[in-house]
Design a protein around this motif. Structure first.
Motif, short mmCIF file in Angstrom:
data_model
loop_
_atom_site.label_atom_id
_atom_site.label_comp_id
_atom_site.label_asym_id
_atom_site.label_seq_id
_atom_site.Cartn_x
_atom_site.Cartn_y
_atom_site.Cartn_z
N GLU A 1 14.75 10.48 32.94
CA GLU A 1 14.27 11.86 33.06
C GLU A 1 14.43 12.61 31.74
OE1 GLU A 1 16.20 13.66 36.38
OE2 GLU A 1 15.18 12.39 37.85
N ASN A 2 14.04 11.94 30.64
CA ASN A 2 14.15 12.50 29.30
C ASN A 2 12.74 12.78 28.77
OD1 ASN A 2 14.22 12.32 26.23
ND2 ASN A 2 16.41 12.32 26.67
N THR B 1 28.00 22.50 27.13
CA THR B 1 26.78 22.25 27.91
C THR B 1 25.66 23.12 27.35
OG1 THR B 1 28.09 21.79 29.87
CG2 THR B 1 25.77 22.28 30.19
N ILE B 2 24.52 22.51 27.14
CA ILE B 2 23.36 23.22 26.61
C ILE B 2 22.36 23.44 27.74
CG2 ILE B 2 21.51 23.19 24.92
CD1 ILE B 2 23.18 21.39 23.20
N GLU B 3 21.82 24.63 27.85
CA GLU B 3 20.86 24.92 28.90
C GLU B 3 19.62 24.03 28.74
OE1 GLU B 3 19.85 28.99 29.15
OE2 GLU B 3 21.93 29.69 29.37
N ALA B 4 19.06 23.65 29.88
CA ALA B 4 17.90 22.75 29.89
C ALA B 4 16.71 23.36 29.15
CB ALA B 4 17.51 22.42 31.33
N SER B 5 16.57 24.70 29.24
CA SER B 5 15.45 25.35 28.58
C SER B 5 15.54 25.19 27.06
CB SER B 5 15.41 26.84 28.94
OG SER B 5 16.63 27.47 28.58
N VAL C 1 17.27 13.55 18.33
CA VAL C 1 18.51 12.79 18.49
C VAL C 1 19.72 13.72 18.53
CG1 VAL C 1 20.06 11.16 17.36
CG2 VAL C 1 17.63 10.65 17.50
N ILE C 2 19.73 14.70 17.62
CA ILE C 2 20.88 15.61 17.55
C ILE C 2 21.03 16.40 18.85
CG2 ILE C 2 21.78 17.67 16.42
CD1 ILE C 2 20.60 16.61 13.80
N ILE C 3 19.92 16.97 19.34
CA ILE C 3 20.02 17.78 20.57
C ILE C 3 20.38 16.90 21.75
CG2 ILE C 3 17.60 17.61 21.25
CD1 ILE C 3 19.85 20.72 21.50
N THR C 4 19.93 15.66 21.75
CA THR C 4 20.28 14.75 22.86
C THR C 4 21.76 14.43 22.85
OG1 THR C 4 18.06 13.76 22.81
CG2 THR C 4 19.80 12.50 23.90
N LEU C 5 22.32 14.21 21.67
CA LEU C 5 23.74 13.89 21.58
C LEU C 5 24.60 15.03 22.13
CD1 LEU C 5 23.99 12.22 18.05
CD2 LEU C 5 24.02 11.09 20.28
N PHE C 6 24.25 16.27 21.80
CA PHE C 6 25.03 17.40 22.28
C PHE C 6 24.75 17.70 23.74
CE2 PHE C 6 25.36 18.27 17.69
CZ PHE C 6 26.72 18.53 17.62
N ASP C 7 23.49 17.51 24.15
CA ASP C 7 23.13 17.77 25.55
C ASP C 7 23.85 16.82 26.49
OD1 ASP C 7 21.64 18.82 27.80
OD2 ASP C 7 20.43 17.00 27.69
N GLN C 8 24.00 15.58 26.08
CA GLN C 8 24.67 14.59 26.92
C GLN C 8 26.19 14.63 26.76
OE1 GLN C 8 23.03 12.75 29.18
NE2 GLN C 8 21.21 13.89 28.56
N GLN C 9 26.69 15.63 26.03
CA GLN C 9 28.12 15.84 25.85
C GLN C 9 28.81 14.59 25.28
OE1 GLN C 9 30.06 17.91 29.15
NE2 GLN C 9 28.05 18.19 30.10
N ILE C 10 28.19 14.02 24.28
CA ILE C 10 28.78 12.88 23.58
C ILE C 10 29.69 13.44 22.48
CG2 ILE C 10 28.30 10.83 22.18
CD1 ILE C 10 25.60 10.66 23.60
N VAL D 1 17.12 22.71 25.46
CA VAL D 1 16.87 21.30 25.16
C VAL D 1 15.37 21.02 25.16
CG1 VAL D 1 17.21 18.94 25.97
CG2 VAL D 1 19.09 20.57 26.09
N ASN D 2 14.69 21.51 26.17
CA ASN D 2 13.25 21.25 26.26
C ASN D 2 12.48 21.95 25.14
OD1 ASN D 2 13.24 19.57 28.54
ND2 ASN D 2 13.38 21.33 29.92
N LEU D 3 12.97 23.11 24.71
CA LEU D 3 12.32 23.80 23.59
C LEU D 3 12.44 22.97 22.31
CD1 LEU D 3 10.93 26.23 22.32
CD2 LEU D 3 13.19 27.29 22.03
N VAL D 4 13.65 22.43 22.06
CA VAL D 4 13.84 21.59 20.88
C VAL D 4 12.99 20.33 20.99
CG1 VAL D 4 15.52 20.26 19.56
CG2 VAL D 4 16.16 22.49 20.49
N TYR D 5 12.92 19.76 22.19
CA TYR D 5 12.07 18.58 22.39
C TYR D 5 10.60 18.93 22.10
CZ TYR D 5 15.72 15.74 24.61
OH TYR D 5 16.84 14.98 24.86
N LEU D 6 10.19 20.12 22.48
CA LEU D 6 8.81 20.54 22.22
C LEU D 6 8.54 20.64 20.72
CD1 LEU D 6 6.09 21.55 23.24
CD2 LEU D 6 7.05 23.87 23.33
N ILE D 7 9.51 21.19 19.99
CA ILE D 7 9.37 21.28 18.53
C ILE D 7 9.26 19.88 17.93
CG2 ILE D 7 10.53 21.96 16.40
CD1 ILE D 7 11.82 24.25 17.99
N ALA D 8 10.11 18.97 18.41
CA ALA D 8 10.05 17.59 17.92
C ALA D 8 8.71 16.96 18.24
CB ALA D 8 11.19 16.78 18.54
#
Length: 442
Positions: A210-211, A2-6, A47-56, A8-15
């Motif tokens: 909510e992505n 499980t990856i902390e939401a903070s 895409v990479i952070i989403t795959l790990f965040d969603q525990q795929i 995930v959002n930081l990586v999304y911000l970089i993207a």
């Protein structure tokens, strides 16, 4: 894991930052490649952070999809000609919308399978789509009403996925019936609008899931598409309503109408005659069009440009915003053969200088140089008021074209019969090669 939401959002911000700077870089041919790389990199890390965040954890199907998708992408990148780029972009827009539909559908099915309520976020995201204009086809009105009814049904009773998949089917038919009547002359505007639609669909899906990444990326694409749509509409002096419902270009004019309608005489010329005029010219402006792209003549045009430069002739290129059916189409072709960007002049910048131009060489362009656009009083004129390149103001105009056929607007061009115009009937590539040979022999 499980990856902390903070995080995930930081990586999304970089993207998101990469997306923004990528879009900025796409505004100039010199930085366009870098912009594409930045945008692709941003999507990759998202895409990479989403795959790990969603525990795929089972990536077998994803890897298969990546291989298939990459293979298709490589084939398209190497096989599709730039002349077919409008169709390819339209296809990509459709695939983007379809991807958003499948993601939303999968999320809906997942919630229904769990037997849980969809929650306020989903209820809030589904909103009826209401038409802004009255269509000319009763079928389109009915399809729009049915779509609204299905959305309302889904919002009121989200316990079944039947209305969602019915909406998908109706919307697919609706999209076809809306786009098919639109004329070829309006393709740049329509593709820009479709691009915006695909972005808005992704943003809406982001709200459902909510992505934040989907919301940001979709909003950027949607906004960029809307801005480009406005720019293209302004370049053609047409409202978006008129583009969507007027059907410009549905009727083609006869190739022999030029003499009869305009009372002029078509004057054909050969390469050696035009070469002698070029030898005496101090300034030559080249107007590239769709015909140059079809013939893949950009390399021969580059050779012609270099030859004229070596003889002390000032050569520039006049670029119309919608030349080639896609924004930036001509810029890409010319950048491909390393023609200096400083030689590319935008329409508003170069129009005042045509009166001081010795020769204009129009290569496969038609509607963007048609003087009929200045006639604002003819209601039947589909390009009335469309800004054009004022090539007819030059001392001599040479039009390279295979025939007198009309452009995408389907109307004859009186420029072909003007007193200062010479027609060079030939394939664009062969014509440029013949001119190079003729100039060398002068």
């Amino acid at each position: 894991m499980t990856i902390e939401a903070s995080i995930v959002n930081l990586v999304y911000l970089i993207a998101a930052v990469l997306f923004i700077f990528g879009l900025k870089s796409l505004s100039h041919p010199r930085t366009a490649v870098r912009g594409n790389i930045m945008g692709a990199s941003g999507m990759l890390i998202a895409v990479i952070i989403t795959l790990f965040d969603q525990q795929i954890v089972r990536f077998e199907l994803i890897l298969v999809g990546l291989v298939i998708g990459a293979s298709i992408g490589v084939v398209l990148a190497t096989r599709v000609a730039l002349t077919s780029m409008p169709q390819l972009v339209a296809l990509f827009n459709g695939l983007g919308g379809a991807a958003s539909m499948l993601v939303a559908g999968a999320a809906l099915e997942q919630e229904l399978f769990k037997g849980t309520d969809l929650g306020p976020a989903v209820h809030h995201s589904f909103r009826p789509l209401r038409p802004h204009w009255i269509g000319r086809h009763v079928l389109n009105i009915l399809l729009g009403l049915v779509s609204v009814g299905l959305v309302v049904w889904l919002a009121i009773d989200p316990s079944s996925s039947v209305p969602f998949w019915a909406l998908v089917a109706v919307a697919a038919v609706f999209g076809i019936t809306l786009v098919v009547p639109i004329g070829g002359a309006d393709m740049p505007v329509v593709i820009s609008l479709l691009n915006s639609y695909s972005g808005l669909a992704a943003a809406a899906t982001g709200f459902v899931l909510e992505n934040n990444m989907l919301i940001i990326a979709g909003s950027l694409v949607g906004a960029a598409g809307l801005i480009l749509t406005r720019i293209m509409s302004k370049a053609m002096n047409r409202s978006l309503t008129n583009v969507l419902f007027a059907g410009v270009g549905a009727v083609a004019a006869s190739a022999a109408e030029a003499d009869e309608v305009y009372g002029g005489k078509i004057k054909a010329a050969a390469a050696d005659e035009i070469a002698m005029l070029m030898e005496d010219a101090r300034r030559v402006v080249i107007v590239p069009g769709y015909g140059m792209a079809v013939a893949q003549a950009q390399f021969a045009v580059r050779d012609l440009t270099n030859l004229l430069d070596s003889k002390g002739v000032e050569v520039e290129f006049a670029i119309h915003p919608v030349a080639g059916r896609m924004p930036g189409h001509m810029n890409v072709l010319l950048a491909e053969v390393n023609i200096p960007y400083e030689k590319l002049r935008e329409m508003d910048d170069i129009n005042p200088s045509f009166e001081q131009t010795d020769m204009v060489l129009v290569i496969g362009a038609n509607d963007v140089v048609n003087p009929v656009a200045r006639d604002m009083d003819d209601p039947s004129n589909p390009i009335a008021g469309m800004p054009i390149l004022n090539v007819d103001h030059a001392r001599t105009v040479v039009v390279i074209k295979r025939s007198l056929s009309p452009g995408f607007a389907g109307i004859p061009n009186p420029l072909f019969a003007a007193d200062n115009t010479l027609m060079f009937f030939s394939d664009a590539k062969q014509a440029a090669l013949d001119l190079v040979s003729a100039i060398k022999e002068v």
